[in-house]
Motif scaffolding. Structure first.
Motif, PDB file in Angstrom:
ATOM      1  N   SER A 161      -0.756   3.362   5.390  1.00  7.97           N
ATOM      2  CA  SER A 161       0.144   3.637   6.511  1.00  7.97           C
ATOM      3  C   SER A 161       0.897   2.347   6.805  1.00  7.97           C
ATOM      4  O   SER A 161       0.298   1.347   7.205  1.00  7.97           O
ATOM      5  CB  SER A 161      -0.644   4.078   7.748  1.00  7.97           C
ATOM      6  OG  SER A 161      -1.173   5.371   7.570  1.00  7.97           O
ATOM      7  N   ILE A 162       2.214   2.350   6.546  1.00  6.77           N
ATOM      8  CA  ILE A 162       3.058   1.206   6.856  1.00  6.77           C
ATOM      9  C   ILE A 162       4.086   1.649   7.885  1.00  6.77           C
ATOM     10  O   ILE A 162       4.178   2.833   8.220  1.00  6.77           O
ATOM     11  CB  ILE A 162       3.743   0.626   5.595  1.00  6.77           C
ATOM     12  CG1 ILE A 162       4.681   1.671   4.955  1.00  6.77           C
ATOM     13  CG2 ILE A 162       2.697   0.156   4.589  1.00  6.77           C
ATOM     14  CD1 ILE A 162       5.480   1.124   3.786  1.00  6.77           C
ATOM     15  N   LYS A 163       4.864   0.720   8.403  1.00  7.93           N
ATOM     16  CA  LYS A 163       5.803   1.055   9.472  1.00  7.93           C
ATOM     17  C   LYS A 163       6.831   2.102   9.044  1.00  7.93           C
ATOM     18  O   LYS A 163       7.329   2.873   9.853  1.00  7.93           O
ATOM     19  CB  LYS A 163       6.505  -0.216   9.956  1.00  7.93           C
ATOM     20  CG  LYS A 163       5.599  -1.207  10.683  1.00  7.93           C
ATOM     21  CD  LYS A 163       5.038  -0.623  11.963  1.00  7.93           C
ATOM     22  CE  LYS A 163       4.311  -1.655  12.812  1.00  7.93           C
ATOM     23  NZ  LYS A 163       3.122  -2.228  12.189  1.00  7.93           N
ATOM     24  N   ALA A 164       7.171   2.144   7.748  1.00  6.65           N
ATOM     25  CA  ALA A 164       8.167   3.102   7.266  1.00  6.65           C
ATOM     26  C   ALA A 164       7.583   4.487   7.030  1.00  6.65           C
ATOM     27  O   ALA A 164       8.333   5.441   6.849  1.00  6.65           O
ATOM     28  CB  ALA A 164       8.809   2.585   5.976  1.00  6.65           C
ATOM     29  N   GLY A 165       6.237   4.604   7.049  1.00  7.27           N
ATOM     30  CA  GLY A 165       5.618   5.906   6.828  1.00  7.27           C
ATOM     31  C   GLY A 165       4.459   5.811   5.859  1.00  7.27           C
ATOM     32  O   GLY A 165       4.105   4.731   5.371  1.00  7.27           O
ATOM     33  N   PRO A 166       3.840   6.948   5.526  1.00  8.96           N
ATOM     34  CA  PRO A 166       2.699   6.943   4.603  1.00  8.96           C
ATOM     35  C   PRO A 166       3.132   6.685   3.163  1.00  8.96           C
ATOM     36  O   PRO A 166       4.227   7.086   2.746  1.00  8.96           O
ATOM     37  CB  PRO A 166       2.114   8.350   4.766  1.00  8.96           C
ATOM     38  CG  PRO A 166       3.266   9.185   5.221  1.00  8.96           C
ATOM     39  CD  PRO A 166       4.125   8.297   6.064  1.00  8.96           C
ATOM     40  N   VAL A 167       2.261   6.024   2.416  1.00  8.68           N
ATOM     41  CA  VAL A 167       2.521   5.707   1.011  1.00  8.68           C
ATOM     42  C   VAL A 167       1.327   6.191   0.191  1.00  8.68           C
ATOM     43  O   VAL A 167       0.208   5.689   0.362  1.00  8.68           O
ATOM     44  CB  VAL A 167       2.716   4.195   0.793  1.00  8.68           C
ATOM     45  CG1 VAL A 167       2.993   3.905  -0.683  1.00  8.68           C
ATOM     46  CG2 VAL A 167       3.841   3.659   1.663  1.00  8.68           C
ATOM     47  N   ASN A 168       1.544   7.155  -0.680  1.00  4.20           N
ATOM     48  CA  ASN A 168       0.490   7.631  -1.570  1.00  4.20           C
ATOM     49  C   ASN A 168       0.409   6.743  -2.797  1.00  4.20           C
ATOM     50  O   ASN A 168       1.438   6.405  -3.399  1.00  4.20           O
ATOM     51  CB  ASN A 168       0.750   9.083  -1.977  1.00  4.20           C
ATOM     52  CG  ASN A 168       0.639  10.042  -0.802  1.00  4.20           C
ATOM     53  OD1 ASN A 168      -0.225   9.881   0.056  1.00  4.20           O
ATOM     54  ND2 ASN A 168       1.512  11.026  -0.752  1.00  4.20           N
ATOM     55  N   LEU A 169      -0.826   6.396  -3.177  1.00  3.29           N
ATOM     56  CA  LEU A 169      -1.046   5.391  -4.202  1.00  3.29           C
ATOM     57  C   LEU A 169      -1.907   5.926  -5.337  1.00  3.29           C
ATOM     58  O   LEU A 169      -2.817   6.724  -5.112  1.00  3.29           O
ATOM     59  CB  LEU A 169      -1.754   4.165  -3.609  1.00  3.29           C
ATOM     60  CG  LEU A 169      -1.123   3.538  -2.371  1.00  3.29           C
ATOM     61  CD1 LEU A 169      -2.119   2.595  -1.716  1.00  3.29           C
ATOM     62  CD2 LEU A 169       0.159   2.808  -2.733  1.00  3.29           C
TER      63      LEU A 169
END
Length: 314
Positions: free
Chosen positions: A110-118
């Motif tokens: 969870s970053i400020k720009a939104g969720p990031v799937n890894l």
């Protein structure tokens, strides 16, 4: 009075070779530790890397492979950046893969720009990055380009190169804007350099302030499998960055939007940056089109290698 100790590692990102790629500091923040954004900013200034990330341990009740990550420049927090995302993903997911004995692991930031799937597989991280690709009405014109890159003006006056009259300005997300300047060859790319001058461009209403980041690129011949190859440099005034995943994401999104691609098409890019700095970085991006002219998904990929580790005393 006891001091607070935070564990950190540094990594070189978008490379498998130490002292190449783009350096990154990753600071681990335990659940039991309270640290302010001001303290994070001071730590980022102390490292003096282009970016420093702070990875918070998961909250009880959340899935094991979910982390909150904050990304800081030396002077401000930013919503997204490419090499911090990939570097932090390699750091967090490599340990999970090693502990499980599996060759891959998955997780979410969870970053400020939104969720990031890894996904981490075979020592390489991929991230489906948040994006809100926007082409601004304002462009970088030739007079402004010559002001910040006088060596290009010299080449043009000598009849050695031709340059576009206007270069587009693209946001990959709000707060990460780049002027994309196409150059004709590697010689022109080689003469670009840092300068006390920065580009001055007014962005569309409602978007963040332009910080002068210019991404210079040269199209190289495509690979046999259709991968589009690009050489780049990212220069912001007196600073040059050896790897800029957010800029590469903006560029590849723009090129895909301008191409003859339809819904469901996949466009693969290999972006090499940092060569002129002696820190070659290999950035891989896959663009999946939602429809013609509209980006559906941006997948950023790369490797990272640990360099240093230690503790911060607060």
């Amino acid at each position: 009075m006891s001091s607070l100790h935070l564990e950190y590692v540094t990594l070189d990102v978008f490379t498998a070779t130490r002292f190449a790629g783009n350096p990154l500091a990753v600071v681990k923040v335990p659940r039991s530790t309270a640290i302010t954004q001001e303290q994070k900013q001071r730590i980022a200034r102390e490292f003096n890397y282009s970016e420093t990330t702070f990875i918070h341990e998961r909250v009880e009740g959340e899935t094991q492979n979910h982390w909150t990550v904050d990304i800081f420049l030396t002077n401000r927090e930013i919503p997204f950046a490419g090499h911090p995302t990939i570097g932090t993903a390699c750091f967090a997911l490599e340990e999970l893969a090693d502990n499980s004995g599996d060759s891959q692991s998955r997780g979410t930031f969870s970053i400020k720009a939104g969720p990031v799937n890894l996904l981490y597989s075979n020592r390489r991280a991929s991230a489906s990055i948040p994006h809100d690709v926007h082409i601004h009405q304002a462009t970088l014109g030739v007079p402004e380009l010559y002001r910040i890159q006088p060596a290009l003006h010299t080449l043009k006056n000598n009849g050695q190169i031709e340059l576009p009259e206007k270069s587009p300005v693209i946001s990959i997300v709000k707060g990460m804007e780049f002027a994309l300047v196409q150059l004709p060859d590697l010689k022109a790319l080689g003469v670009t350099g840092t300068s006390s001058n920065t580009a001055d461009i007014k962005l569309d209403e409602g978007w963040a302030e332009f910080h002068g980041m210019c991404y210079y690129y040269v199209r190289l011949p495509d690979s046999a499998d259709g991968t589009i190859n690009v050489r780049t440099r990212m220069i912001e005034g007196t600073l040059e960055d050896p790897a800029t995943g957010s800029a590469a994401s903006a560029l590849t999104s723009y090129l895909s939007m301008q191409g003859e691609y339809s819904a469901g098409d996949t466009v693969k890019f290999s972006v090499v940056q940092g060569v002129e700095m002696g820190r070659q970085s290999d950035i891989y991006i896959t663009i999946k089109m939602k429809e013609k002219g509209v980006v559906g998904e941006v997948i950023l990929e790369g490797t990272a290698v640990k360099v240093m580790q230690g503790y911060i005393n607060l």
